[in-house]
Motif scaffolding. Structure first.
Motif, PDB file in Angstrom:
ATOM      1  N   SER A 158       1.015  -1.152   0.070  1.00 30.25           N
ATOM      2  CA  SER A 158       0.065   0.051  -0.158  1.00 30.25           C
ATOM      3  C   SER A 158       0.857   1.386  -0.013  1.00 30.25           C
ATOM      4  O   SER A 158       2.187   1.162   0.439  1.00 30.25           O
ATOM      5  N   VAL A 159       0.558   2.462  -0.536  1.00 31.72           N
ATOM      6  CA  VAL A 159       1.049   3.651  -0.593  1.00 31.72           C
ATOM      7  C   VAL A 159       1.252   3.991   0.768  1.00 31.72           C
ATOM      8  O   VAL A 159       2.272   4.875   1.251  1.00 31.72           O
ATOM      9  N   GLU A 160       0.131   3.858   1.835  1.00 34.14           N
ATOM     10  CA  GLU A 160       0.520   4.441   3.319  1.00 34.14           C
ATOM     11  C   GLU A 160       1.613   3.514   3.684  1.00 34.14           C
ATOM     12  O   GLU A 160       2.486   4.154   4.560  1.00 34.14           O
ATOM     13  N   LEU A 161       1.798   2.212   3.549  1.00 38.05           N
ATOM     14  CA  LEU A 161       2.804   1.882   4.255  1.00 38.05           C
ATOM     15  C   LEU A 161       4.349   1.905   3.746  1.00 38.05           C
ATOM     16  O   LEU A 161       5.374   2.084   4.362  1.00 38.05           O
ATOM     17  N   ASP A 162       4.263   2.406   2.212  1.00 33.00           N
ATOM     18  CA  ASP A 162       5.543   2.643   1.791  1.00 33.00           C
ATOM     19  C   ASP A 162       5.868   4.030   2.363  1.00 33.00           C
ATOM     20  O   ASP A 162       7.063   4.341   2.773  1.00 33.00           O
ATOM     21  N   ALA A 163       4.981   4.991   2.622  1.00 33.71           N
ATOM     22  CA  ALA A 163       5.110   6.271   3.261  1.00 33.71           C
ATOM     23  C   ALA A 163       5.547   6.091   4.708  1.00 33.71           C
ATOM     24  O   ALA A 163       6.707   6.985   4.946  1.00 33.71           O
ATOM     25  N   ALA A 164       4.951   5.278   5.458  1.00 33.59           N
ATOM     26  CA  ALA A 164       5.346   5.006   6.834  1.00 33.59           C
ATOM     27  C   ALA A 164       6.906   4.794   6.652  1.00 33.59           C
ATOM     28  O   ALA A 164       7.539   4.993   7.612  1.00 33.59           O
ATOM     29  N   ALA A 165       7.274   3.618   5.913  1.00 31.68           N
ATOM     30  CA  ALA A 165       8.411   3.039   5.907  1.00 31.68           C
ATOM     31  C   ALA A 165       9.554   4.227   5.527  1.00 31.68           C
ATOM     32  O   ALA A 165      10.531   4.164   5.977  1.00 31.68           O
ATOM     33  N   GLU A 166       9.217   5.116   4.600  1.00 32.23           N
ATOM     34  CA  GLU A 166      10.240   6.046   4.251  1.00 32.23           C
ATOM     35  C   GLU A 166      10.476   6.761   5.618  1.00 32.23           C
ATOM     36  O   GLU A 166      11.475   7.356   5.667  1.00 32.23           O
ATOM     37  N   ARG A 167       9.126   7.450   6.313  1.00 35.27           N
ATOM     38  CA  ARG A 167       9.565   8.301   7.391  1.00 35.27           C
ATOM     39  C   ARG A 167      10.201   7.411   8.423  1.00 35.27           C
ATOM     40  O   ARG A 167      11.092   8.292   9.204  1.00 35.27           O
ATOM     41  N   LEU A 168      10.083   6.246   8.780  1.00 32.92           N
ATOM     42  CA  LEU A 168      10.816   5.473   9.769  1.00 32.92           C
ATOM     43  C   LEU A 168      12.314   5.521   9.428  1.00 32.92           C
ATOM     44  O   LEU A 168      13.135   5.720  10.118  1.00 32.92           O
ATOM     45  N   VAL A 169      12.697   5.345   7.974  1.00 34.34           N
ATOM     46  CA  VAL A 169      13.982   5.322   7.699  1.00 34.34           C
ATOM     47  C   VAL A 169      14.471   6.725   8.066  1.00 34.34           C
ATOM     48  O   VAL A 169      15.588   6.662   8.657  1.00 34.34           O
ATOM     49  N   GLU A 170      13.825   7.846   7.614  1.00 34.16           N
ATOM     50  CA  GLU A 170      14.535   9.008   7.891  1.00 34.16           C
ATOM     51  C   GLU A 170      14.521   9.359   9.578  1.00 34.16           C
ATOM     52  O   GLU A 170      15.750   9.820   9.815  1.00 34.16           O
ATOM     53  N   GLN A 171      13.608   8.840  10.268  1.00 38.95           N
ATOM     54  CA  GLN A 171      13.810   9.170  12.034  1.00 38.95           C
ATOM     55  C   GLN A 171      15.303   8.028  12.160  1.00 38.95           C
ATOM     56  O   GLN A 171      15.845   8.734  13.338  1.00 38.95           O
ATOM     57  N   VAL A 172      15.208   6.962  11.817  1.00 36.77           N
ATOM     58  CA  VAL A 172      16.041   6.191  12.369  1.00 36.77           C
ATOM     59  C   VAL A 172      17.447   6.781  11.992  1.00 36.77           C
ATOM     60  O   VAL A 172      18.337   6.693  12.787  1.00 36.77           O
ATOM     61  N   ALA A 173      17.633   7.129  10.578  1.00 43.09           N
ATOM     62  CA  ALA A 173      18.821   7.861  10.159  1.00 43.09           C
ATOM     63  C   ALA A 173      19.243   8.793  10.974  1.00 43.09           C
ATOM     64  O   ALA A 173      20.317   9.019  11.371  1.00 43.09           O
ATOM     65  N   ARG A 174      18.059   9.788  11.346  1.00 42.53           N
ATOM     66  CA  ARG A 174      18.540  11.156  11.976  1.00 42.53           C
ATOM     67  C   ARG A 174      19.074  10.679  13.497  1.00 42.53           C
ATOM     68  O   ARG A 174      19.735  11.126  14.084  1.00 42.53           O
ATOM     69  N   LEU A 175      18.637   9.688  14.174  1.00 41.91           N
ATOM     70  CA  LEU A 175      18.741   9.256  15.440  1.00 41.91           C
ATOM     71  C   LEU A 175      20.119   8.585  15.713  1.00 41.91           C
ATOM     72  O   LEU A 175      20.947   8.591  16.622  1.00 41.91           O
ATOM     73  N   ARG A 176      20.347   7.917  14.456  1.00 41.71           N
ATOM     74  CA  ARG A 176      22.018   7.501  14.384  1.00 41.71           C
ATOM     75  C   ARG A 176      22.985   8.178  13.660  1.00 41.71           C
ATOM     76  O   ARG A 176      24.111   7.551  13.223  1.00 41.71           O
ATOM     77  N   GLY A 177      22.662   9.550  13.522  1.00 39.75           N
ATOM     78  CA  GLY A 177      23.672  10.150  12.849  1.00 39.75           C
ATOM     79  C   GLY A 177      23.852  10.044  11.582  1.00 39.75           C
ATOM     80  O   GLY A 177      24.861   9.916  10.821  1.00 39.75           O
ATOM     81  N   GLU A 178      22.576  10.033  10.858  1.00 41.37           N
ATOM     82  CA  GLU A 178      22.576   9.819   9.449  1.00 41.37           C
ATOM     83  C   GLU A 178      23.033   8.521   8.868  1.00 41.37           C
ATOM     84  O   GLU A 178      23.337   8.313   7.678  1.00 41.37           O
ATOM     85  N   VAL A 179      22.915   7.492   9.636  1.00 37.23           N
ATOM     86  CA  VAL A 179      23.438   6.140   9.244  1.00 37.23           C
ATOM     87  C   VAL A 179      21.960   5.353   8.899  1.00 37.23           C
ATOM     88  O   VAL A 179      21.384   5.329   9.919  1.00 37.23           O
ATOM     89  N   PRO A 180      21.766   5.013   7.732  1.00 36.87           N
ATOM     90  CA  PRO A 180      20.826   4.632   7.288  1.00 36.87           C
ATOM     91  C   PRO A 180      20.482   2.791   7.922  1.00 36.87           C
ATOM     92  O   PRO A 180      21.425   2.297   8.116  1.00 36.87           O
ATOM     93  N   PRO A 181      19.216   2.735   8.354  1.00 41.48           N
ATOM     94  CA  PRO A 181      18.877   1.151   8.700  1.00 41.48           C
ATOM     95  C   PRO A 181      19.357   0.049   7.863  1.00 41.48           C
ATOM     96  O   PRO A 181      18.880   0.229   6.540  1.00 41.48           O
ATOM     97  N   VAL A 182      19.555  -0.970   8.308  1.00 41.25           N
ATOM     98  CA  VAL A 182      19.821  -2.160   7.292  1.00 41.25           C
ATOM     99  C   VAL A 182      18.346  -2.798   7.164  1.00 41.25           C
ATOM    100  O   VAL A 182      17.525  -2.655   8.053  1.00 41.25           O
ATOM    101  N   ARG A 183      17.826  -2.871   5.909  1.00 42.48           N
ATOM    102  CA  ARG A 183      16.564  -3.280   5.411  1.00 42.48           C
ATOM    103  C   ARG A 183      16.741  -4.713   4.921  1.00 42.48           C
ATOM    104  O   ARG A 183      17.655  -4.843   4.037  1.00 42.48           O
ATOM    105  N   VAL A 184      15.943  -5.831   5.390  1.00 41.16           N
ATOM    106  CA  VAL A 184      16.058  -6.973   4.890  1.00 41.16           C
ATOM    107  C   VAL A 184      14.645  -7.555   4.399  1.00 41.16           C
ATOM    108  O   VAL A 184      13.704  -7.259   5.092  1.00 41.16           O
ATOM    109  N   THR A 185      14.703  -8.134   3.332  1.00 43.43           N
ATOM    110  CA  THR A 185      13.168  -8.450   2.636  1.00 43.43           C
ATOM    111  C   THR A 185      13.136  -9.938   3.162  1.00 43.43           C
ATOM    112  O   THR A 185      13.919 -10.778   3.099  1.00 43.43           O
ATOM    113  N   THR A 186      12.146 -10.378   3.710  1.00 36.18           N
ATOM    114  CA  THR A 186      11.697 -11.708   4.024  1.00 36.18           C
ATOM    115  C   THR A 186      10.534 -12.304   3.218  1.00 36.18           C
ATOM    116  O   THR A 186       9.618 -11.468   2.668  1.00 36.18           O
TER     117      THR A 186
END
Length: 141
Positions: free
Chosen positions: A53-81
């Motif tokens: 869904s578009v909503e989940l895609d947008a939520a995922a991108e916002r989560l990536v931004e927040q995690v990267a901000r908190l980790r000093g601009e280091v993006p989170p590792v993402r794994v597909t299952t």
């Protein structure tokens, strides 16, 4: 009401330089919040595979931004299952995502991180709504 402590703590070392690193409370909360949001991102990615869904895609991108901000601009590792069974898995994932968003909200509120708190509350609302939706049972046909 309480008398202030007048003596030095017995837990402090005599040396001026500790032999292990110390982090501030804010740093610890940043680490904890980034961990909760990264876990929420993982569950969100699993949901996106089962129910794109578009909503989940947008939520995922916002989560990536927040995690990267908190980790000093280091993006989170993402794994597909690989997606497994659909209906029971969706309910379990929405429940887990709701719990993770709740934990993130508590930490975000304690560190006064408005952006992360708003995102966490929005994710809690979205997963509550997803759990409340009546779903049609899957039939083998």
């Amino acid at each position: 009401m309480y008398e202030p402590i007048r003596t030095k703590s017995v837990h402090t070392t005599a040396r001026t330089t500790p032999d292990f690193p110390h982090r501030s409370r804010e740093e610890e909360l940043d680490i904890q919040l980034a961990g909760h949001l990264a876990a929420l991102l993982t569950v969100t990615d699993e949901l996106r595979e089962l129910e794109p869904s578009v909503e989940l895609d947008a939520a995922a991108e916002r989560l990536v931004e927040q995690v990267a901000r908190l980790r000093g601009e280091v993006p989170p590792v993402r794994v597909t299952t690989p997606a497994r069974g659909r209906e029971p898995r969706l309910t379990a994932l929405h429940r887990r995502a709701h719990a993770l968003a709740g934990r993130a909200l508590v930490v975000a509120a304690s560190r006064a991180d408005t952006a992360a708190a708003i995102l966490s509350a929005q994710r809690m609302d979205a997963h509550t709504a997803a759990l409340a939706e009546p779903r049609e049972p899957l039939t083998a046909g």
